[in-house]
Design a protein around this motif. Structure first.
Motif, mmCIF file in Angstrom:
data_model
loop_
_atom_site.group_PDB
_atom_site.id
_atom_site.type_symbol
_atom_site.label_atom_id
_atom_site.label_comp_id
_atom_site.label_asym_id
_atom_site.label_seq_id
_atom_site.Cartn_x
_atom_site.Cartn_y
_atom_site.Cartn_z
ATOM 1 N N GLY A 141 1.657 -7.690 0.941
ATOM 2 C CA GLY A 141 1.722 -6.286 0.539
ATOM 3 C C GLY A 141 1.161 -6.068 -0.852
ATOM 4 O O GLY A 141 0.339 -5.167 -1.078
ATOM 5 N N LEU A 142 1.572 -6.920 -1.799
ATOM 6 C CA LEU A 142 1.115 -6.770 -3.191
ATOM 7 C C LEU A 142 -0.380 -7.034 -3.300
ATOM 8 O O LEU A 142 -1.114 -6.265 -3.945
ATOM 9 N N GLU A 143 -0.851 -8.093 -2.677
ATOM 10 C CA GLU A 143 -2.280 -8.430 -2.778
ATOM 11 C C GLU A 143 -3.140 -7.324 -2.144
ATOM 12 O O GLU A 143 -4.179 -6.940 -2.693
ATOM 13 N N THR A 144 -2.687 -6.811 -1.008
ATOM 14 C CA THR A 144 -3.436 -5.723 -0.360
ATOM 15 C C THR A 144 -3.476 -4.500 -1.272
ATOM 16 O O THR A 144 -4.533 -3.878 -1.458
ATOM 17 N N ALA A 145 -2.328 -4.174 -1.844
ATOM 18 C CA ALA A 145 -2.264 -3.006 -2.741
ATOM 19 C C ALA A 145 -3.246 -3.177 -3.898
ATOM 20 O O ALA A 145 -3.992 -2.242 -4.237
ATOM 21 N N CYS A 146 -3.262 -4.358 -4.502
ATOM 22 C CA CYS A 146 -4.147 -4.581 -5.656
ATOM 23 C C CYS A 146 -5.609 -4.420 -5.253
ATOM 24 O O CYS A 146 -6.394 -3.792 -5.973
ATOM 25 N N GLN A 147 -5.965 -4.966 -4.079
ATOM 26 C CA GLN A 147 -7.364 -4.844 -3.654
ATOM 27 C C GLN A 147 -7.733 -3.393 -3.364
ATOM 28 O O GLN A 147 -8.834 -2.941 -3.678
ATOM 29 N N LEU A 148 -6.813 -2.651 -2.784
ATOM 30 C CA LEU A 148 -7.099 -1.243 -2.459
ATOM 31 C C LEU A 148 -7.200 -0.396 -3.723
ATOM 32 O O LEU A 148 -8.006 0.538 -3.800
ATOM 33 N N VAL A 149 -6.385 -0.716 -4.721
ATOM 34 C CA VAL A 149 -6.479 -0.024 -6.016
ATOM 35 C C VAL A 149 -7.854 -0.286 -6.631
ATOM 36 O O VAL A 149 -8.510 0.628 -7.145
ATOM 37 N N GLN A 150 -8.296 -1.539 -6.532
ATOM 38 C CA GLN A 150 -9.623 -1.874 -7.091
ATOM 39 C C GLN A 150 -10.735 -1.093 -6.393
ATOM 40 O O GLN A 150 -11.777 -0.835 -6.975
ATOM 41 N N GLN A 151 -10.487 -0.714 -5.132
ATOM 42 C CA GLN A 151 -11.476 0.080 -4.386
ATOM 43 C C GLN A 151 -11.274 1.581 -4.624
ATOM 44 O O GLN A 151 -11.825 2.408 -3.893
ATOM 45 N N ASN A 152 -10.434 1.918 -5.607
ATOM 46 C CA ASN A 152 -10.200 3.316 -6.013
ATOM 47 C C ASN A 152 -9.419 4.151 -5.005
ATOM 48 O O ASN A 152 -9.516 5.384 -5.014
ATOM 49 N N HIS A 153 -8.671 3.513 -4.125
ATOM 50 C CA HIS A 153 -7.805 4.281 -3.231
ATOM 51 C C HIS A 153 -6.532 4.684 -3.972
ATOM 52 O O HIS A 153 -6.182 4.086 -5.008
ATOM 53 N N THR A 154 -5.859 5.699 -3.434
ATOM 54 C CA THR A 154 -4.597 6.149 -4.014
ATOM 55 C C THR A 154 -3.487 5.381 -3.306
ATOM 56 O O THR A 154 -3.183 5.648 -2.140
ATOM 57 N N VAL A 155 -2.912 4.433 -4.025
ATOM 58 C CA VAL A 155 -2.003 3.481 -3.378
ATOM 59 C C VAL A 155 -0.581 3.651 -3.915
ATOM 60 O O VAL A 155 -0.357 3.597 -5.131
ATOM 61 N N TYR A 156 0.343 3.872 -3.008
ATOM 62 C CA TYR A 156 1.766 3.914 -3.372
ATOM 63 C C TYR A 156 2.408 2.605 -2.947
ATOM 64 O O TYR A 156 2.289 2.177 -1.799
#
Ligand SMILES: NC(=O)c1ccc[n+]([C@@H]2O[C@H](COP(=O)([O-])OP(=O)(O)OC[C@H]3O[C@@H](n4cnc5c(N)ncnc54)[C@H](OP(=O)(O)O)[C@@H]3O)[C@@H](O)[C@H]2O)c1
Length: 259
Positions: free
Chosen positions: A14-29
């Motif tokens: 969960g954490l690793e996915t969130a970090c990668q999605l943030v790096q792709q500029n998605h809005t991640v909660y």
């Protein structure tokens, strides 16, 4: 850019996915069980839009997570990732269900019932569903009780039950791509040191599903690491068994899955 919620995003997949999605500029909660874990997760994933807090062994707190998410607005993708394996029975206070079964099966059911329907809804199963007892009886251990509880077989059963639940939700949620994932056997806090698969291969599948980088007309489909479509046990297509899980969850939560 997508708005994405990942439960259990303080660690592991969960954490690793969130970090990668943030790096792709998605809005991640993110989501954490308490304030302390929330602060730790935000420190590791500083670009996240926010962190929702709920202990997913509690009916009240799981309902509150749905309320917190719905107050933000509609999500493009929700990954129901939080899970646990090891540990004792730990009877949950408001239902008597063992904590592990609650986190893996009942919390995803409550969230499926109450969340504003996202475009993509992802349930996390495991290849260990293949080792489950396929009778789909006594899902919540009410008959067998604490004396007979063993965490590993109970986990295998819970991951079969959540896969049956995912397929039941897929039949009901028109317009939502509902998927289930085995992310690989990986040395997260849960997976243990002997695990043989790579975190990044499972995360690749999570990121694909979160971003919608696949044929979103697919629903009721089971994914594996590296974006692959897998073949789960054939009984997971059995609608009668799917409904056994749905009815058990409905009876214990008082919530009905929307049609
Ligand atoms: N690792 C594997 O080999 C493997 C294989 C197949 C499937 N899976 C599945 O993959 C998913 C992620 O697991 P992982 O390997 O990334 O495990 P992990 O590193 O232990 O992460 C589990 C996450 O769920 C959270 N969580 C657990 N109980 C919770 C509760 N009561 N309330 C709120 N949050 C809770 C944890 O919070 P804390 O950080 O606060 O504990 C953590 O964020 C799980 O559904 C798991 O069953 C894992």
């Amino acid at each position: 850019m997508a708005r994405i919620l990942i439960t259990g995003s303080t660690d592991g997949f969960g954490l690793e996915t969130a970090c990668q999605l943030v790096q792709q500029n998605h809005t991640v909660y993110l989501h954490a069980r308490n304030e302390e874990r929330a602060a730790a997760a935000l420190a590791q994933c500083p670009g996240a839009a926010g962190v929702l807090i709920a202990d997913l062994t509690s009916v009240v707190e799981t309902r509150s997570l749905a309320e917190q998410a719905n107050a933000i607005g509609e999500f493009d993708a929700v990954i129901l990732n939080a899970g646990m394996l090891h540990g004792p029975f730990r009877e949950t206070p408001d239902t008597g269900i063992p904590a592990m079964v609650f986190v893996n099966v009942v919390a995803p059911y409550i969230l499926a019932c109450l969340l504003t329907r996202p475009k993509r809804l992802v349930f996390i199963s495991s290849t260990l569903h293949r080792q489950a007892d396929t009778s789909v009886k006594d899902i919540f251990w009410f008959q067998r009780g604490e004396q007979q509880f063993q965490d590993f077989p109970a986990y295998c059963d819970a991951k079969l039950h959540v896969l049956l639940l995912a397929n039941a939700v897929a039949r009901r949620f028109e317009g939502t791509s509902v998927t289930a994932v085995h992310p690989g056997w990986v040395a997260t806090k849960m997976g243990g040191e002997s695990a043989t698969d790579k975190l990044e291969d499972g995360v690749e599948t999570y990121v694909m599903l979160a971003e919608g980088d696949y044929d979103q007309s697919l629903t009721g489909v089971y994914f594996e690491p590296k974006r692959k479509i897998g073949e789960p046990l054939s009984i997971t297509a059995d609608e009668n068994l799917q409904e056994v899980v749905v009815e058990a969850c409905r009876d214990v939560t008082g919530l009905t899955l929307p049609a």
